[in-house]
Motif scaffolding. Structure first.
Motif, PDB file in Angstrom:
ATOM      1  N   GLY A 110      71.704  65.656  40.717  1.00  0.00           N
ATOM      2  CA  GLY A 110      72.435  64.454  41.107  1.00  0.00           C
ATOM      3  C   GLY A 110      71.659  63.556  42.041  1.00  0.00           C
ATOM      4  N   TRP A 133      69.558  60.910  39.985  1.00  0.00           N
ATOM      5  CA  TRP A 133      70.190  59.879  39.172  1.00  0.00           C
ATOM      6  C   TRP A 133      70.287  58.522  39.860  1.00  0.00           C
ATOM      7  N   ASN A 187      67.058  56.795  39.367  1.00  0.00           N
ATOM      8  CA  ASN A 187      66.889  56.437  37.959  1.00  0.00           C
ATOM      9  C   ASN A 187      67.734  55.207  37.601  1.00  0.00           C
ATOM     10  N   ILE A 188      68.947  55.154  38.093  1.00  0.00           N
ATOM     11  CA  ILE A 188      69.829  54.016  37.850  1.00  0.00           C
ATOM     12  C   ILE A 188      69.244  52.761  38.490  1.00  0.00           C
ATOM     13  N   LYS A 231      62.148  54.608  27.946  1.00  0.00           N
ATOM     14  CA  LYS A 231      63.334  55.389  28.290  1.00  0.00           C
ATOM     15  C   LYS A 231      63.911  56.005  27.022  1.00  0.00           C
ATOM     16  N   LEU A 233      69.283  61.081  27.536  1.00  0.00           N
ATOM     17  CA  LEU A 233      70.481  60.837  28.341  1.00  0.00           C
ATOM     18  C   LEU A 233      71.726  61.417  27.676  1.00  0.00           C
ATOM     19  N   SER A 250      74.164  64.338  29.052  1.00  0.00           N
ATOM     20  CA  SER A 250      75.622  64.127  29.078  1.00  0.00           C
ATOM     21  C   SER A 250      76.358  65.276  28.405  1.00  0.00           C
ATOM     22  N   TYR A 270      76.542  68.140  30.762  1.00  0.00           N
ATOM     23  CA  TYR A 270      77.553  67.947  31.799  1.00  0.00           C
ATOM     24  C   TYR A 270      78.965  68.093  31.227  1.00  0.00           C
ATOM     25  N   ASN A 297      77.889  63.600  38.441  1.00  0.00           N
ATOM     26  CA  ASN A 297      76.622  63.510  37.707  1.00  0.00           C
ATOM     27  C   ASN A 297      76.825  62.859  36.342  1.00  0.00           C
ATOM     28  N   MET A 340      77.086  59.169  36.648  1.00  0.00           N
ATOM     29  CA  MET A 340      75.785  58.536  36.885  1.00  0.00           C
ATOM     30  C   MET A 340      74.972  58.444  35.597  1.00  0.00           C
ATOM     31  N   VAL A 341      75.005  59.495  34.782  1.00  0.00           N
ATOM     32  CA  VAL A 341      74.274  59.464  33.517  1.00  0.00           C
ATOM     33  C   VAL A 341      74.886  58.410  32.593  1.00  0.00           C
ATOM     34  N   ASP A 371      73.645  55.094  33.534  1.00  0.00           N
ATOM     35  CA  ASP A 371      72.283  54.881  33.053  1.00  0.00           C
ATOM     36  C   ASP A 371      72.263  54.584  31.550  1.00  0.00           C
TER      37      ASP A 371
END
Length: 95
Positions: free
Chosen positions: A13, A16, A19-20, A32, A37, A41, A44, A66, A69-70, A73
């Motif tokens: 976490g 992220w 990365n964002i 990317k 991603l 996901s 998670y 988390n 956040m993904v 992104d």
């Protein structure tokens, strides 16, 4: 609650937000991997499902944070891809 699971999720976490921020500032999706991603996901989602079905504890919130956040992104990836396409960068990167 597993302290090791919590440490793992906190460690992942922590990466992220950077990365964002990078996705937001560069305004480019070049280099990317959206597939990566989505795989993260999925992991998670699996962790959240496990916590809901078998082991409800506070670590569930780390999985949710988390995942959010993904997902942020991923949204930025598609925004940046659109910007790359408008700027003609995708054709240049592929060729």
């Amino acid at each position: 609650m597993s302290i090791f699971e919590a440490i793992m999720l906190i460690s992942f976490g922590a990466a992220w937000p950077l990365n964002i921020y990078k996705s937001w500032k560069t305004r480019s999706a070049i280099g990317k991997s959206v597939f990566f991603l989505y795989v993260i996901s999925l992991g998670y989602f699996a962790g959240i499902t496990h916590k809901l079905l078998y082991s409800r504890d506070l670590v569930l919130y780390l999985y949710i944070i988390n995942l959010c956040m993904v997902m942020t992104d991923i949204v930025l990836y598609y925004r940046n891809r659109k910007l790359d396409r408008e700027a003609g960068l995708l054709a240049r990167a592929a060729g």
